[in-house]
Design a protein around this motif. Structure first.
Motif, mmCIF file in Angstrom:
data_model
loop_
_atom_site.group_PDB
_atom_site.id
_atom_site.type_symbol
_atom_site.label_atom_id
_atom_site.label_comp_id
_atom_site.label_asym_id
_atom_site.label_seq_id
_atom_site.Cartn_x
_atom_site.Cartn_y
_atom_site.Cartn_z
ATOM 1 N N ARG A 111 -41.427 18.373 49.050
ATOM 2 C CA ARG A 111 -42.326 17.627 48.162
ATOM 3 C C ARG A 111 -42.343 18.202 46.749
ATOM 4 N N ASP A 112 -41.305 18.953 46.418
ATOM 5 C CA ASP A 112 -41.210 19.515 45.074
ATOM 6 C C ASP A 112 -40.681 18.453 44.109
ATOM 7 N N VAL A 113 -41.136 18.499 42.868
ATOM 8 C CA VAL A 113 -40.716 17.531 41.855
ATOM 9 C C VAL A 113 -39.247 17.755 41.504
ATOM 10 N N THR A 114 -38.461 16.690 41.574
ATOM 11 C CA THR A 114 -37.029 16.790 41.260
ATOM 12 C C THR A 114 -36.636 16.000 40.015
ATOM 13 N N ALA A 115 -37.418 14.992 39.650
ATOM 14 C CA ALA A 115 -37.088 14.186 38.469
ATOM 15 C C ALA A 115 -38.345 13.499 37.959
ATOM 16 N N THR A 116 -38.312 13.143 36.687
ATOM 17 C CA THR A 116 -39.432 12.448 36.054
ATOM 18 C C THR A 116 -38.910 11.353 35.139
ATOM 19 N N THR A 117 -39.693 10.320 34.983
ATOM 20 C CA THR A 117 -39.329 9.315 33.990
ATOM 21 C C THR A 117 -39.422 9.938 32.597
ATOM 22 N N ASN A 118 -38.517 9.551 31.729
ATOM 23 C CA ASN A 118 -38.528 10.098 30.376
ATOM 24 C C ASN A 118 -39.796 9.682 29.642
ATOM 25 N N LEU A 119 -40.280 10.602 28.831
ATOM 26 C CA LEU A 119 -41.577 10.416 28.183
ATOM 27 C C LEU A 119 -41.417 9.688 26.851
ATOM 28 N N THR A 120 -41.219 8.388 26.934
ATOM 29 C CA THR A 120 -41.220 7.533 25.752
ATOM 30 C C THR A 120 -42.089 6.315 26.039
ATOM 31 N N VAL A 121 -42.592 5.705 24.992
ATOM 32 C CA VAL A 121 -43.436 4.522 25.159
ATOM 33 C C VAL A 121 -42.656 3.380 25.804
ATOM 34 N N LEU A 122 -41.367 3.264 25.487
ATOM 35 C CA LEU A 122 -40.563 2.196 26.084
ATOM 36 C C LEU A 122 -40.490 2.353 27.599
ATOM 37 N N ASN A 123 -40.257 3.573 28.060
ATOM 38 C CA ASN A 123 -40.238 3.813 29.503
ATOM 39 C C ASN A 123 -41.622 3.597 30.114
ATOM 40 N N LEU A 124 -42.655 3.958 29.370
ATOM 41 C CA LEU A 124 -44.016 3.767 29.866
ATOM 42 C C LEU A 124 -44.345 2.284 30.012
ATOM 43 N N LEU A 125 -43.907 1.473 29.049
ATOM 44 C CA LEU A 125 -44.142 0.030 29.148
ATOM 45 C C LEU A 125 -43.434 -0.565 30.360
ATOM 46 N N LEU A 126 -42.253 -0.049 30.666
ATOM 47 C CA LEU A 126 -41.538 -0.514 31.857
ATOM 48 C C LEU A 126 -42.210 -0.007 33.130
ATOM 49 N N LEU A 127 -42.704 1.208 33.069
ATOM 50 C CA LEU A 127 -43.359 1.791 34.241
ATOM 51 C C LEU A 127 -44.629 1.033 34.596
ATOM 52 N N ARG A 128 -45.410 0.682 33.585
ATOM 53 C CA ARG A 128 -46.684 0.017 33.840
ATOM 54 C C ARG A 128 -46.559 -1.501 33.936
ATOM 55 N N GLY A 129 -45.568 -2.063 33.253
ATOM 56 C CA GLY A 129 -45.456 -3.519 33.227
ATOM 57 C C GLY A 129 -44.322 -4.085 34.049
ATOM 58 N N GLY A 130 -43.497 -3.220 34.634
ATOM 59 C CA GLY A 130 -42.392 -3.692 35.451
ATOM 60 C C GLY A 130 -41.118 -3.882 34.648
ATOM 61 N N SER A 131 -40.006 -3.981 35.366
ATOM 62 C CA SER A 131 -38.695 -4.134 34.738
ATOM 63 C C SER A 131 -38.570 -5.510 34.085
ATOM 64 N N VAL A 132 -38.024 -5.530 32.879
ATOM 65 C CA VAL A 132 -37.855 -6.778 32.134
ATOM 66 C C VAL A 132 -36.555 -6.711 31.342
ATOM 67 N N ARG A 133 -36.177 -7.844 30.750
ATOM 68 C CA ARG A 133 -35.021 -7.859 29.863
ATOM 69 C C ARG A 133 -35.366 -7.159 28.545
ATOM 70 N N GLU A 134 -34.320 -6.881 27.783
ATOM 71 C CA GLU A 134 -34.518 -6.152 26.530
ATOM 72 C C GLU A 134 -35.401 -6.909 25.551
ATOM 73 N N ASP A 135 -35.203 -8.218 25.436
ATOM 74 C CA ASP A 135 -36.005 -8.967 24.471
ATOM 75 C C ASP A 135 -37.478 -8.981 24.861
ATOM 76 N N THR A 136 -37.765 -9.020 26.155
ATOM 77 C CA THR A 136 -39.163 -8.990 26.596
ATOM 78 C C THR A 136 -39.791 -7.636 26.308
#
Length: 374
Positions: free
Chosen positions: A314-339
């Motif tokens: 249960r040790d941490v092996t990876a994390t999502t990169n800390l950018t707002v773009l990744n955060l928007l995808l993390l919270r809002g789901g996968s979308v196309r680039e224009d969205t």
């Protein structure tokens, strides 16, 4: 043309040209981040020299809240504190932030240009509040207006002599000139952004690279510094400030930071997903790495990152990169680039609304009338 400000305009153009050239060099030679960050300081030198030669003020006004003026002994000066050389350091750091903040929040079709476009339009809106406009151009339109509306207008000769202003300049010619200077730079920038966005929108046929990021960021720094509204300018960079703060653990080495942190394309769906950074195994972690992992776990609890863990330890092996773009995808789901670009544009517009609320609402409460002019 304001010939008395000729040197200011030349210095501004020189800074823009230097920033554009350095951005081009960055695109060609792929300069590493440790060398890339101070590059805008070089481009800001003409601005700082012109500012000093023009006897630019190096004072700041402290807010009246939290007894800051009393703590710093600025009650007698009505909150005014002289910073001297520190103010020039602040301005050079401002130019560095403006250029790199757009450059960091990048990597998706149209996202850099969209940021610059919204910020430029916001600055133009702010400038219009300080300018006075003659109503004489409306005179030829009067015959084409509905009769009921035309009858409510003054006679043409009176209308031609009238003017309109929002009144934020408080009759100050100097304030009006500063924002006219800003307008002269922002209007062409909007035109550049609109033309470029047509080709940079998804699916992109042209890529802006660091050249545009440096150019647009330096344009904002120019008008913010020489227009004397750097606080308002920073307020318009709310999403970029959030992105910088959010990225701090990676930028300062607490969390592994890959060369590129932009979202990852899923070929099967054609949508973007958050990109990942691999975390060192437990046995290889330094004290800094351990602090970074603890921070990631805390961020995961509030939904700001997603973590991958070893199924056994249960040790941490990876994390999502800390950018707002990744955060928007993390919270809002996968979308196309224009969205995703539209989502960021919505955040940028919301940041502008917040900035104006702070500037002309809370700002007047915190600073009084003197804060309304800074």
């Amino acid at each position: 043309f304001p010939h008395h400000s000729f040197a200011t305009y030349l210095a501004s153009l020189l800074s823009l040209l230097i920033a554009t050239f350095l951005g081009f060099c960055d695109d060609v030679f792929d300069i590493r981040w440790r060398f890339k960050l101070p590059i805008p300081i070089i481009a800001s030198v003409p601005l700082l020299v012109t500012y000093a030669a023009g006897h630019g003020v190096t004072d700041v006004v402290l807010p009246r809240v939290f007894r800051i003026r009393e703590l710093l002994g600025a009650v007698a000066t009505n909150g005014v504190v002289h910073l001297g050389p520190l103010y020039y350091l602040y301005m050079s750091m401002l130019s560095t932030f403006c250029t790199n903040s757009i450059n960091i929040l990048a990597g998706v079709n149209g996202v850099e240009v969209t940021q610059a476009l919204v910020i430029a339009l916001s600055i133009i809106l702010n400038d219009l509040l300080y300018l006075t406009f003659s109503l004489s151009p409306l005179v030829p339109l009067v015959p084409h207006l509905p009769v009921a509306l035309a009858l409510r207008l003054p006679p043409p000769d009176q209308l031609a002599a009238m003017s309109w202003t929002a009144g934020f300049a408080h009759g100050s010619r100097e304030l009006a000139d500063r924002h006219a200077f800003s307008l002269y730079f922002m209007l062409p920038l909007v035109g550049v952004c609109l033309g470029l966005l047509k080709h940079n929108w998804y699916p992109s046929r042209a890529f802006v690279g660091d050249t545009f990021c440096y150019f647009s960021g330096m344009a904002f720094a120019v008008v913010g510094i020489l227009g004397h509204f750097s606080k308002t300018l920073l307020a318009l960079f709310v999403p970029q400030i959030v992105n910088f703060v959010y990225s701090t653990p990676q930028l300062f080495g607490l969390v592994p930071c890959p060369r590129h942190r932009l979202p990852r394309l899923d070929p099967a769906t054609g949508k973007l997903t958050p990109s990942w950074a691999v975390v060192r195994p437990r046995v290889q972690r330094t004290s800094r790495d351990k602090a970074g992992v603890a921070l990631l776990v805390a961020l995961e609890r509030v939904g700001l990152v997603a973590l991958q863990r070893d199924p056994h330890s249960r040790d941490v092996t990876a994390t999502t990169n800390l950018t707002v773009l990744n955060l928007l995808l993390l919270r809002g789901g996968s979308v196309r680039e224009d969205t995703l670009t539209k989502r960021l544009a919505a955040c940028q517009v919301a940041g502008t609304v917040l900035a104006f609320a702070l500037r002309y609402g809370a700002g007047r409460w915190a600073y009084g009338e003197e804060g309304g002019r800074a």
